[in-house]
Every structure is written in structure tokens, then in C-alpha cells.
Design a protein around this motif. Structure first.
Motif, PDB file in Angstrom:
ATOM      1  N   CYS A 192       0.910  -0.997   0.066  1.00  0.00           N
ATOM      2  CA  CYS A 192      -0.414   0.226   0.458  1.00  0.00           C
ATOM      3  C   CYS A 192       1.049   1.318  -0.310  1.00  0.00           C
ATOM      4  O   CYS A 192       0.629   1.679  -0.894  1.00  0.00           O
ATOM      5  CB  CYS A 192      -1.123  -0.059   1.611  1.00  0.00           C
ATOM      6  SG  CYS A 192      -2.230  -1.270   1.778  1.00  0.00           S
ATOM      7  N   ALA A 197      -1.360   4.010  -2.006  1.00  0.00           N
ATOM      8  CA  ALA A 197      -2.543   4.291  -1.303  1.00  0.00           C
ATOM      9  C   ALA A 197      -2.459   3.980   0.129  1.00  0.00           C
ATOM     10  O   ALA A 197      -2.044   3.922   1.070  1.00  0.00           O
ATOM     11  CB  ALA A 197      -3.204   2.709  -1.602  1.00  0.00           C
ATOM     12  N   THR A 198      -4.704   4.960   0.394  1.00  0.00           N
ATOM     13  CA  THR A 198      -4.283   5.100   1.841  1.00  0.00           C
ATOM     14  C   THR A 198      -5.317   3.842   2.551  1.00  0.00           C
ATOM     15  O   THR A 198      -6.868   3.970   1.729  1.00  0.00           O
ATOM     16  CB  THR A 198      -5.413   6.598   1.859  1.00  0.00           C
ATOM     17  OG1 THR A 198      -4.750   7.682   1.362  1.00  0.00           O
ATOM     18  CG2 THR A 198      -5.240   6.672   3.713  1.00  0.00           C
ATOM     19  N   VAL A 199      -4.916   3.183   3.391  1.00  0.00           N
ATOM     20  CA  VAL A 199      -5.909   2.819   3.655  1.00  0.00           C
ATOM     21  C   VAL A 199      -6.153   2.583   5.513  1.00  0.00           C
ATOM     22  O   VAL A 199      -4.921   2.336   5.970  1.00  0.00           O
ATOM     23  CB  VAL A 199      -5.234   0.920   3.614  1.00  0.00           C
ATOM     24  CG1 VAL A 199      -6.238   0.021   3.741  1.00  0.00           C
ATOM     25  CG2 VAL A 199      -5.175   0.936   1.907  1.00  0.00           C
ATOM     26  N   LEU A 226      -8.474  -1.132  -3.192  1.00  0.00           N
ATOM     27  CA  LEU A 226      -7.899  -0.578  -3.886  1.00  0.00           C
ATOM     28  C   LEU A 226      -8.719  -0.138  -4.999  1.00  0.00           C
ATOM     29  O   LEU A 226      -9.060   1.402  -4.721  1.00  0.00           O
ATOM     30  CB  LEU A 226      -6.637  -0.608  -3.876  1.00  0.00           C
ATOM     31  CG  LEU A 226      -5.759  -0.895  -3.218  1.00  0.00           C
ATOM     32  CD1 LEU A 226      -4.256  -1.341  -3.515  1.00  0.00           C
ATOM     33  CD2 LEU A 226      -5.638   0.041  -1.282  1.00  0.00           C
ATOM     34  N   ALA A 229     -12.402   2.258  -3.850  1.00  0.00           N
ATOM     35  CA  ALA A 229     -11.474   3.153  -2.645  1.00  0.00           C
ATOM     36  C   ALA A 229     -12.390   4.857  -3.918  1.00  0.00           C
ATOM     37  O   ALA A 229     -11.764   5.032  -4.564  1.00  0.00           O
ATOM     38  CB  ALA A 229     -10.445   3.133  -2.513  1.00  0.00           C
ATOM     39  N   SER A 231     -11.714   8.667  -2.657  1.00  0.00           N
ATOM     40  CA  SER A 231     -10.907   9.731  -2.224  1.00  0.00           C
ATOM     41  C   SER A 231     -10.302   9.700  -0.931  1.00  0.00           C
ATOM     42  O   SER A 231      -9.410   9.753  -1.053  1.00  0.00           O
ATOM     43  CB  SER A 231     -11.239  11.795  -2.846  1.00  0.00           C
ATOM     44  OG  SER A 231     -12.132  11.950  -1.842  1.00  0.00           O
ATOM     45  N   GLU A 232     -11.177   9.487   0.213  1.00  0.00           N
ATOM     46  CA  GLU A 232     -10.660   8.907   1.006  1.00  0.00           C
ATOM     47  C   GLU A 232      -9.838   7.790   1.406  1.00  0.00           C
ATOM     48  O   GLU A 232      -9.469   7.239   2.756  1.00  0.00           O
ATOM     49  CB  GLU A 232     -11.677   9.141   2.353  1.00  0.00           C
ATOM     50  CG  GLU A 232     -12.602   7.671   1.946  1.00  0.00           C
ATOM     51  CD  GLU A 232     -13.893   8.065   1.051  1.00  0.00           C
ATOM     52  OE1 GLU A 232     -14.956   6.938   0.808  1.00  0.00           O
ATOM     53  OE2 GLU A 232     -13.236   8.910   0.094  1.00  0.00           O
ATOM     54  N   GLY A 233      -9.586   6.774   0.633  1.00  0.00           N
ATOM     55  CA  GLY A 233      -8.598   6.069   0.418  1.00  0.00           C
ATOM     56  C   GLY A 233      -9.959   4.424   1.079  1.00  0.00           C
ATOM     57  O   GLY A 233     -11.693   4.948   0.612  1.00  0.00           O
TER      58      GLY A 233
END
Length: 630
Positions: A192, A197-199, A226, A229, A231-233
Motif C-alpha cells: 500500500c 494508497a490510503t487504507v 483499492l 476506494a 478519495s478518502e481511501g
């Protein structure tokens, strides 16, 4: 079109293979030493790196710097055999699921004797080797047993036991394993970061659990999350919806309801599960996983820091509280019921009904007679004072259920004094019999917390409630000792130290090690624990002596045995002056009990109906009615 994550991040060297160090380290050592075998067997679950490792082995063998455990990556063979390379003409991959017949094996045997075109070795990677038929293995047997110097076989399979034994015995077998959750999570977090990527942290346990230890499956799940997802992840709510797993809030509601035995909350949670569109089978499976985590957390309080379970800080604290409130006996029984019901759910036409029946069995330990249910009931007595004997005794229900519950938590059971029956040759005895009255039944939901003194009292209350069972077990063990200790009362309980009170004449004899040892064994068998017992004399009252009177008849109409009918006692020596000056009649009566007890022991050693005589004489000395012996 974007390349799938499991292809994009496929291992290119043995050092990049995760969770299989027990395989990669020996292979790298063998390559360094130049000890190359002509046939290898890679076995293990799907997605754990068998085929990737076979390609890395072929790449290491044909590297211009090789054989080497670290391919250079710049030669023609290394580039062709890279994870996304075009492949090499001298490395042939065969899917045995579609080419496992005898004709395919004969064709392979005919082409295998040709030397490699460019590289050092000609390598055959046979995937799903367990799909090769017996006739196909027989056709390959001679070739695998005595291949040309340039020929190497690598068999990859999930079921090594289905590979022909004669083939398997000619290979070097390397078993692969599922990837540990901690290693797999670290790998997912690294990917990630590489993908920018934001997770949310709570998503990774869901992905790891969905992947079930397979790197390929876990990367496929992460790739799907992913892709969807925003914009906030990748958020936890989005992951729960896409993966179809149960929301942890529903599992918390269910475990909290089971902890207090709240049936309304349990069935309300089931309704919420169905209304949210969750599969009852999946909920039951997730509930079983939660129970497993609670069992581990109860046994190992620092299971989170040790990596035995994977939860965030606040969720870990919530689970620790749940495990303490439910108890290990209840958790084990719940998990066993959930496992059995999951098996019964296969093919059922009404999964919601099966889930409701599962919860009904969890809530009703009294309806079962197995050892797990009995242990849970005992644990409930110890933890939550689930004493319902007052209902059978006819105790009126309190008007306000809250105040009596608090009073029951902070004070022991009330005691009511009743005078003992008058004896035939003495005044009414000065001793009073203390009868225990059970406290009012607690409400289904216990208070959130209690002070230390209240908790000590609640331990004391449970032991008083179980004391009649201890006496029944003692009667089965020894009727003489039961008759001797029938008037014993619990004075206090401090931890596992129990203070008992007995009439002054009996206290010294009961305190003897031989008698206390029997009582301690019975107490441990009924209540469990390592109990320590102390005996003190009960305070006596100052009652004036009265003239002897006839004994009242017994309840069954038979008169009490007369003093004259007792066995003759040996002559007593003169008492010291100090003992004669004691004015309290009970002291003399109790002292007589001592000598009569000595007489009983002599009668017991000489045989005869010792137990019946002991019980009758001892009870009559205490002013109580004779008891029938079995």
C-alpha cells in the motif's frame, strides 16, 4: 489495463519470498554449494509461492553467473524468466490439470531428450502435479529416475500424497506453508505504501482473514478494495460491505448480550444481522472466530502484543473486558456449540432458524447435562451469584429489584435464630441453631462494578449457598463425621481461607487434622479450589439451668431416646477446680459430648451399628432430633 497486484509484486528472488524461510534458506544453500538434484517436489496450500519459487529456481540455475542463489537480473535468461518476462524456451511449464494423461506424458518423454537451446539446463515445471494420472506417472517414471544431465523436473502440487510414490521418492521434497498473519499484514502495508494508497488500519485484519494465509488471495482482495476506494481511501465500512464480513459492532453486541444472558438483546442482534443482509452462516463463522479470540485473550492477556490476535488498541481493550465477563468455561462451551451448529448449517433451508437455535443453546446451560454445561453453571454461580434456590423455598420477591441486589452484593445471607428442642433431663439449651436464608435472586443484569469488600462478601455468599451440597457429599463419605459436623456454620471467607464455627464441645474434635482433611477433600470436590479451614468455638449464651423435662416426640411420632438408654460410660476422673467453677451448663453438656464422642469412636472400632449410634447420641446431646441413617 493495470497489472494485478499479485502479478506486479511477484517475487523475483528467493530473498523476496515471504513466510517460507524454511524452504528458501536450504535451496539457497544448495545452490551455493552446487548440490543440484534432478527432481524437486514443491507442495503446500494454494497461493503460498510454489510456482513462483519454481521459476526462481529455474532462473537461478540458468543465470550466466550461476548456479547461484541470487540471479544477476541482467543476463538474457534472467530477463526472460523475470516475473513479467516473456519466458524461456528452455523452461517449459505444463498444467497437469489439462495435460496429465498418458499421451501427454509420452510426448514430454520424447521431447525431453533434446538438449537445451541456449541455457545450461532444460527445466520442466509441472504444476498441479497431483492431476497426472497413474498411467502418466508410469510413463514418466523411467525419465524421472534416470534423466539426462541437463534435465531437471520441478513438480508443484497442493496434494503431495496423490503423487505416485515411486515418483515422490526420487525427488527432494520441500513443503510450503501458509503465510503467518503478521508477516502477511506487513507485506500488505508495504504494498500500500508502494502504491501510495490510503487504507484504514482496521481493514488489514479483514484482508488477511479473507486471504486465509495465501499471499495471492490476499493481494487479490486488496486489489479489489483499492479499485473501489474513493478519495478518502479504503475505509472499514467500505471493506465490510465489499467483503461481506460481519461488522465488529454486531459481534460486540452479541458477545455483550451473551455475557449477561440477555436473551432480548441476543435475538435483537440476530434480527439486525438479517435486516442488514448478512448471511447467518457467515455471522456464525465470524462469531466462532470472535470466541476463539476471546479464549486466547483469556488465556494470554498480552495476546495482542505477542501477535496471537490482531486488533486495534480500543478493540483489544473491549475484547479483554468481554473475556473477563464471560469466563473461560462459558467461552469454550459457546465455541463448541457454534462449531457444531456450523456443521449442521450446511445445506439447511432456514439458516436464520439454525442461528437462533445456536443462541438458544448458548443461553440455556441448565437444559444440558454435559460436563461443559455443568462447568459453566458452576462458573456462573461463582461469578454472578446466580442463586435461584430462594424461589423453591418460597421467598417473596422484593418490591424493588435493584436495592436488594445491591444489599446482596455487600452483605452475607441473613440468619434466623430458632431455639433447639428441649432435652429430657436439662433446661432448654443455651445454644441456638443458625439457619441460613438465601438472599433474593439477582436481576438478570449485574451492576457494572463492585468494591473490593463487596466482592469478598459475594465469594462468601456463594460458598454459603453451596454448603448444603458439601454436607450431602460429606454424608456420603462418612456418616459419623457428617453427624459431628452437621452443626458447623461458616463464620467468614477470606480468599480461600474459610473460618468455621462449631459448638464449644465439638470445635476441638472437629479441628483435628483427620477430620478437617476429610472436610477439605469434600469441599474441593464440590466447590473446587485449594481451601484452608480453621475452626473456632461458637459463643455460648448464659441460660439458667432448669429442671429436666420429658423430651418432645419426634416429627414421625417416635419418642426421643432416653438418657437411660445410652451406653454406660466409664468412670470419670475428678475435674480440676478451675473447670468445676465454670457456671455455664452448656460447657458441661458440651464437655459430655466430648466423652460420648470418644465412646462412639470405641464403638466404631469394635464394629456393630456404630454410625447409627453415633448419629443418634450426638444429635441428642445437642438437643436436636435424631436423624435417620441410610
Amino acid at each position: 489495463m493495470a497489472l494485478a497486484l499479485y502479478r506486479k509484486y511477484r517475487s523475483a528472488t528467493f530473498s523476496e519470498v515471504i513466510g517460507q524461510e524454511h524452504v528458501t534458506a536450504p535451496l539457497m544453500q544448495a545452490l551455493s554449494a552446487g548440490r543440484i538434484n534432478h527432481a524437486y517436489l514443491f507442495s503446500g496450500p494454494r497461493g503460498c509461492g510454489k510456482t513462483s519459487s519454481a521459476r526462481i529456481l529455474a532462473r537461478s540455475l540458468n543465470c550466466e553467473q550461476g548456479p547461484t542463489p541470487t540471479p544477476c537480473g541482467v543476463c538474457g535468461s534472467c530477463k526472460d524468466l523475470a516475473p513479467n518476462g516473456p519466458g524461456s524456451i528452455d523452461v517449459i511449464e505444463i498444467d497437469a490439470a489439462s495435460h496429465g494423461g498418458v499421451d501427454d506424458a509420452r510426448d514430454l518423454r520424447e521431447r525431453a531428450y533434446y538438449a537445451p537451446v541456449r541455457d545450461r539446463y532444460k527445466v520442466y515445471i509441472i504444476d498441479e502435479a497431483h492431476m497426472v494420472t497413474t498411467q502418466g506417472f508410469n510413463a514418466l517414471l523411467k525419465l524421472v529416475e534416470e534423466p539426462p544431465d541437463f534435465l531437471i523436473f520441478i513438480f508443484a502440487t497442493t496434494e503431495p500424497e496423490k503423487v505416485l510414490q515411486t515418483i515422490r521418492s526420487r525427488t527432494h521434497h520441500y513443503p510450503f506453508r501458509l503465510i503467518p498473519p503478521s508477516v502477511l499484514r506487513a507485506h500488505l502495508e508495504w504494498i500500500c505504501q508502494a502504491e501510495d494508497a490510503t487504507v484504514e488500519p482496521a481493514v488489514f485484519p479483514l484482508v488477511v482473514r479473507a486471504g486465509a494465509g495465501s499471499a495471492r488471495d490476499s493481494l487479490s482482495v486488496l486489489d479489489q478494495l483499492l479499485a473501489g476506494a474513493g478519495s478518502e481511501g479504503v475505509t472499514y465500512a467500505r471493506a465490510v460491505g465489499l467483503l461481506g464480513v460481519t461488522d465488529s459492532a454486531l459481534l460486540d453486541d452479541m458477545t455483550d448480550a451473551l455475557a449477561v444472558g440477555d436473551a432480548a438483546a441476543v435475538y435483537g442482534t440476530i434480527d439486525s444481522v438479517v435486516e442488514a443482509g448478512h448471511d447467518p452462516r457467515r455471522f456464525a463463522a465470524d462469531l466462532l472466530d470472535r470466541l476463539r479470540d476471546l479464549i486466547v485473550l483469556d488465556a494470554v492477556p498480552d495476546a495482542v502484543s505477542k501477535g496471537l490476535i490482531d486488533y486495534a488498541g480500543d478493540q483489544a481493550d473491549r475484547l479483554a473486558d468481554q473475556s473477563r465477563r464471560i469466563g473461560i468455561a462459558s467461552l469454550v462451551r459457546f465455541a463448541d456449540i457454534a462449531h457444531t451448529t456450523l456443521t449442521d448449517m450446511r445445506g439447511t433451508t432456514s439458516p436464520r432458524l439454525m442461528l437462533e437455535l445456536l443462541c438458544a443453546r448458548m443461553l440455556l446451560p441448565d437444559a444440558a447435562s454435559d460436563s461443559a454445561a455443568l462447568l459453566q453453571r458452576l462458573e456462573r454461580l461463582e461469578r454472578r451469584q446466580a442463586m435461584d434456590a430462594d424461589a423453591a423455598a418460597g421467598t417473596p420477591a422484593p418490591a424493588d429489584p435493584v436495592e436488594p441486589l445491591a444489599r446482596d452484593r455487600t452483605a452475607g445471607p441473613s440468619e434466623v435464630s430458632e431455639p433447639a428442642p428441649e432435652s429430657a433431663d436439662s433446661s432448654p439449651p443455651d445454644e441456638v441453631v443458625q439457619e441460613q436464608v438465601a438472599p433474593p435472586a439477582p436481576s438478570p443484569v449485574a451492576p457494572a462494578g463492585l468494591p473490593a469488600a463487596s466482592q469478598a462478601s459475594s465469594e462468601s455468599t456463594d460458598l454459603r449457598h453451596l454448603w448444603p451440597q458439601v454436607m450431602l457429599a460429606l454424608r456420603d463419605r462418612s456418616k459419623v463425621k457428617w453427624a459431628m459436623m452437621n452443626e458447623v456454620q461458616i463464620a467468614s471467607v477470606e480468599g480461600e481461607v474459610v473460618s468455621l464455627q462449631a459448638p464449644a464441645g465439638l470445635a476441638r474434635r472437629i479441628a483435628d487434622d483427620s477430620n478437617l482433611a476429610v472436610l477439605r477433600d469434600v469441599l474441593q470436590s464440590v466447590v473446587f479450589g485449594n481451601w484452608q479451614l480453621t475452626v473456632t468455638s461458637a459463643p455460648s449464651t448464659n441460660a439458667s439451668p432448669a429442671a429436666p423435662a420429658d423430651r418432645p416426640p419426634a416429627a414421625d411420632g417416635e419418642p426421643m431416646p432416653e438418657r437411660a438408654s445410652r451406653p454406660a460410660r466409664p468412670a470419670r476422673s475428678a475435674r480440676p477446680a478451675a473447670s468445676e467453677s465454670v457456671p455455664s451448663p452448656p460447657a458441661a453438656a458440651n464437655d459430655g459430648v466430648d466423652e460420648e464422642s470418644d465412646e462412639f469412636h470405641r464403638t466404631d472400632r469394635s464394629g456393630g451399628d456404630a454410625e447409627a449410634a453415633a448419629i443418634a447420641l450426638l444429635q441428642s446431646s445437642l438437643g436436636a432430633r435424631p436423624m435417620e441413617t441410610s
